[in-house]
Design a protein around this motif. Structure first.
Motif, PDB file in Angstrom:
ATOM      1  N   ARG A  44     -15.037  46.559  27.327  1.00 47.89           N
ATOM      2  CA  ARG A  44     -13.945  45.596  27.387  1.00 47.89           C
ATOM      3  C   ARG A  44     -12.687  46.232  26.800  1.00 47.89           C
ATOM      4  N   GLU A  45     -11.553  46.043  27.481  1.00 48.59           N
ATOM      5  CA  GLU A  45     -10.322  46.644  26.997  1.00 48.59           C
ATOM      6  C   GLU A  45      -9.203  45.612  26.923  1.00 48.59           C
ATOM      7  N   PHE A  46      -8.319  45.848  25.995  1.00 52.29           N
ATOM      8  CA  PHE A  46      -7.167  44.992  25.773  1.00 52.29           C
ATOM      9  C   PHE A  46      -6.170  45.107  26.930  1.00 52.29           C
ATOM     10  N   VAL A  47      -5.590  43.982  27.321  1.00 50.61           N
ATOM     11  CA  VAL A  47      -4.575  43.984  28.379  1.00 50.61           C
ATOM     12  C   VAL A  47      -3.225  43.548  27.815  1.00 50.61           C
ATOM     13  N   ALA A  48      -3.208  42.375  27.180  1.00 46.79           N
ATOM     14  CA  ALA A  48      -1.946  41.834  26.673  1.00 46.79           C
ATOM     15  C   ALA A  48      -2.221  40.773  25.627  1.00 46.79           C
ATOM     16  N   ALA A  49      -1.241  40.547  24.770  1.00 45.70           N
ATOM     17  CA  ALA A  49      -1.362  39.507  23.749  1.00 45.70           C
ATOM     18  C   ALA A  49      -0.005  38.857  23.532  1.00 45.70           C
ATOM     19  N   GLY A  88      -7.563  50.100  40.140  1.00 44.65           N
ATOM     20  CA  GLY A  88      -7.896  50.290  38.733  1.00 44.65           C
ATOM     21  C   GLY A  88      -7.821  49.016  37.916  1.00 44.65           C
ATOM     22  N   ASP A  89      -7.234  47.966  38.495  1.00 45.63           N
ATOM     23  CA  ASP A  89      -7.154  46.685  37.798  1.00 45.63           C
ATOM     24  C   ASP A  89      -8.369  45.803  38.078  1.00 45.63           C
ATOM     25  N   THR A  90      -9.247  46.267  38.938  1.00 44.91           N
ATOM     26  CA  THR A  90     -10.440  45.486  39.239  1.00 44.91           C
ATOM     27  C   THR A  90     -11.306  45.345  37.994  1.00 44.91           C
ATOM     28  N   ALA A  91     -11.575  44.099  37.618  1.00 44.37           N
ATOM     29  CA  ALA A  91     -12.331  43.828  36.395  1.00 44.37           C
ATOM     30  C   ALA A  91     -12.538  42.328  36.247  1.00 44.37           C
ATOM     31  N   VAL A  92     -13.365  41.979  35.286  1.00 42.39           N
ATOM     32  CA  VAL A  92     -13.461  40.588  34.851  1.00 42.39           C
ATOM     33  C   VAL A  92     -12.467  40.400  33.719  1.00 42.39           C
ATOM     34  N   TYR A  93     -11.577  39.447  33.893  1.00 46.07           N
ATOM     35  CA  TYR A  93     -10.524  39.189  32.914  1.00 46.07           C
ATOM     36  C   TYR A  93     -10.901  37.972  32.074  1.00 46.07           C
ATOM     37  N   SER A  94     -10.778  38.138  30.764  1.00 47.51           N
ATOM     38  CA  SER A  94     -11.129  37.057  29.847  1.00 47.51           C
ATOM     39  C   SER A  94      -9.969  36.772  28.906  1.00 47.51           C
ATOM     40  N   CYS A  95      -9.799  35.503  28.594  1.00 47.28           N
ATOM     41  CA  CYS A  95      -8.798  35.138  27.606  1.00 47.28           C
ATOM     42  C   CYS A  95      -9.464  34.971  26.246  1.00 47.28           C
ATOM     43  N   ALA A  96      -8.693  35.186  25.212  1.00 45.33           N
ATOM     44  CA  ALA A  96      -9.235  35.132  23.859  1.00 45.33           C
ATOM     45  C   ALA A  96      -8.191  34.576  22.913  1.00 45.33           C
ATOM     46  N   ALA A  97      -8.653  33.998  21.831  1.00 45.63           N
ATOM     47  CA  ALA A  97      -7.744  33.440  20.831  1.00 45.63           C
ATOM     48  C   ALA A  97      -8.300  33.687  19.440  1.00 45.63           C
ATOM     49  N   ASP A  98      -7.405  33.797  18.509  1.00 48.59           N
ATOM     50  CA  ASP A  98      -7.801  33.967  17.123  1.00 48.59           C
ATOM     51  C   ASP A  98      -6.970  33.037  16.253  1.00 48.59           C
ATOM     52  N   THR A  99      -7.517  32.638  15.133  1.00 53.92           N
ATOM     53  CA  THR A  99      -6.818  31.706  14.266  1.00 53.92           C
ATOM     54  C   THR A  99      -5.868  32.396  13.299  1.00 53.92           C
ATOM     55  N   ARG A 108      -4.368  48.272  16.305  1.00 56.84           N
ATOM     56  CA  ARG A 108      -5.824  48.326  16.212  1.00 56.84           C
ATOM     57  C   ARG A 108      -6.427  46.931  16.231  1.00 56.84           C
ATOM     58  N   ARG A 109      -5.820  46.027  15.483  1.00 55.15           N
ATOM     59  CA  ARG A 109      -6.375  44.685  15.401  1.00 55.15           C
ATOM     60  C   ARG A 109      -6.188  43.902  16.682  1.00 55.15           C
ATOM     61  N   ARG A 110      -4.988  43.929  17.248  1.00 59.01           N
ATOM     62  CA  ARG A 110      -4.764  43.089  18.419  1.00 59.01           C
ATOM     63  C   ARG A 110      -5.476  43.616  19.657  1.00 59.01           C
ATOM     64  N   SER A 111      -5.807  44.892  19.678  1.00 58.22           N
ATOM     65  CA  SER A 111      -6.480  45.450  20.841  1.00 58.22           C
ATOM     66  C   SER A 111      -7.995  45.492  20.693  1.00 58.22           C
ATOM     67  N   SER A 112      -8.504  45.000  19.584  1.00 65.08           N
ATOM     68  CA  SER A 112      -9.950  45.012  19.372  1.00 65.08           C
ATOM     69  C   SER A 112     -10.554  43.655  19.708  1.00 65.08           C
ATOM     70  N   PRO A 113     -11.552  43.622  20.594  1.00 60.95           N
ATOM     71  CA  PRO A 113     -12.199  42.345  20.925  1.00 60.95           C
ATOM     72  C   PRO A 113     -12.773  41.634  19.708  1.00 60.95           C
ATOM     73  N   THR A 114     -13.179  42.377  18.716  1.00 59.95           N
ATOM     74  CA  THR A 114     -13.798  41.767  17.536  1.00 59.95           C
ATOM     75  C   THR A 114     -12.802  40.991  16.678  1.00 59.95           C
ATOM     76  N   SER A 115     -11.507  41.137  16.967  1.00 58.85           N
ATOM     77  CA  SER A 115     -10.495  40.410  16.195  1.00 58.85           C
ATOM     78  C   SER A 115     -10.346  38.969  16.652  1.00 58.85           C
ATOM     79  N   TYR A 116     -10.924  38.626  17.789  1.00 59.29           N
ATOM     80  CA  TYR A 116     -10.734  37.302  18.390  1.00 59.29           C
ATOM     81  C   TYR A 116     -12.008  36.474  18.286  1.00 59.29           C
ATOM     82  N   ILE A 117     -11.830  35.232  17.887  1.00 56.86           N
ATOM     83  CA  ILE A 117     -12.967  34.357  17.660  1.00 56.86           C
ATOM     84  C   ILE A 117     -13.382  33.613  18.921  1.00 56.86           C
ATOM     85  N   TYR A 118     -12.405  33.131  19.668  1.00 56.24           N
ATOM     86  CA  TYR A 118     -12.691  32.283  20.827  1.00 56.24           C
ATOM     87  C   TYR A 118     -12.478  33.062  22.121  1.00 56.24           C
TER      88      TYR A 118
END
Length: 129
Positions: A44-49, A88-99, A108-118
Motif C-alpha cells: 500500500r502506498e500513499f497518494v495524497a492527504a 501505473g495508476d491501476t490499484a485499489v484506492y482506499s481512504c483513511a483518517a486519523d484523529t 514519514r508519518r503522513r505517508s505511512s498507513p500505520t499512522s491512520y486509524i480509520y
C-alpha cells in the motif's frame, strides 16, 4: 466512524476519475484524511492527504499535477480527482483518517498507513491502454 469509498471503475489511459469517500457514524471534519492505493503484488502506498481545514494538501510525486484531493466538511466527504491517468495508476484506492492533526506534519508519518486509524474498504481503479 465508518469510511466508504466509491467512484472507481475502468478508464482508458489519459482519462479521469473522481473518487469519493463518505464518513458515517461520526464526523471527520477535524481530522486529517488521506488516500492510499495498493496495486496487485505491491505494498500500500500513499497518494495524497489533506488537513482538516483543507488548507494544506500533500501528494506523492507521481500524483502531483494530476490528482487533486479535496474535502467538504459540511457533507463529511473526501474526494480525489484523478486526471491524466496511466496504467501505473491501476490499484485499489482506499481512504483513511486519523484523529491526530500532527499526522500530516512529517512526510514519514503522513505517508505511512500505520499512522491512520480509520480505513474505507477500497475502490478499484483500472486504467486500460
Amino acid at each position: 466512524v465508518q469510511l466508504q469509498a466509491s467512484g472507481g471503475g475502468l478508464v482508458q489511459t489519459g482519462g479521469s476519475l473522481r473518487l469519493s469517500c463518505a464518513a458515517s457514524g461520526g464526523t471527520t471534519s477535524s481530522w486529517p484524511t488521506a488516500w492510499f492505493r495498493q496495486a496487485p503484488g505491491k505494498e500500500r502506498e500513499f497518494v495524497a492527504a489533506i488537513s482538516y481545514s483543507g488548507q494544506r494538501t500533500y501528494y506523492t510525486d507521481s500524483a502531483k499535477g494530476r490528482f487533486t484531493i479535496s474535502r467538504d466538511n459540511a457533507k463529511n466527504t473526501l474526494d480525489l480527482q484523478m486526471n491524466s491517468l496511466t496504467q501505473g495508476d491501476t490499484a485499489v484506492y482506499s481512504c483513511a483518517a486519523d484523529t491526530n492533526p500532527g499526522t500530516l506534519l512529517s512526510l514519514r508519518r503522513r505517508s505511512s498507513p500505520t499512522s491512520y486509524i480509520y480505513w474505507g474498504q477500497g475502490t478499484l481503479v483500472t486504467v486500460s491502454s
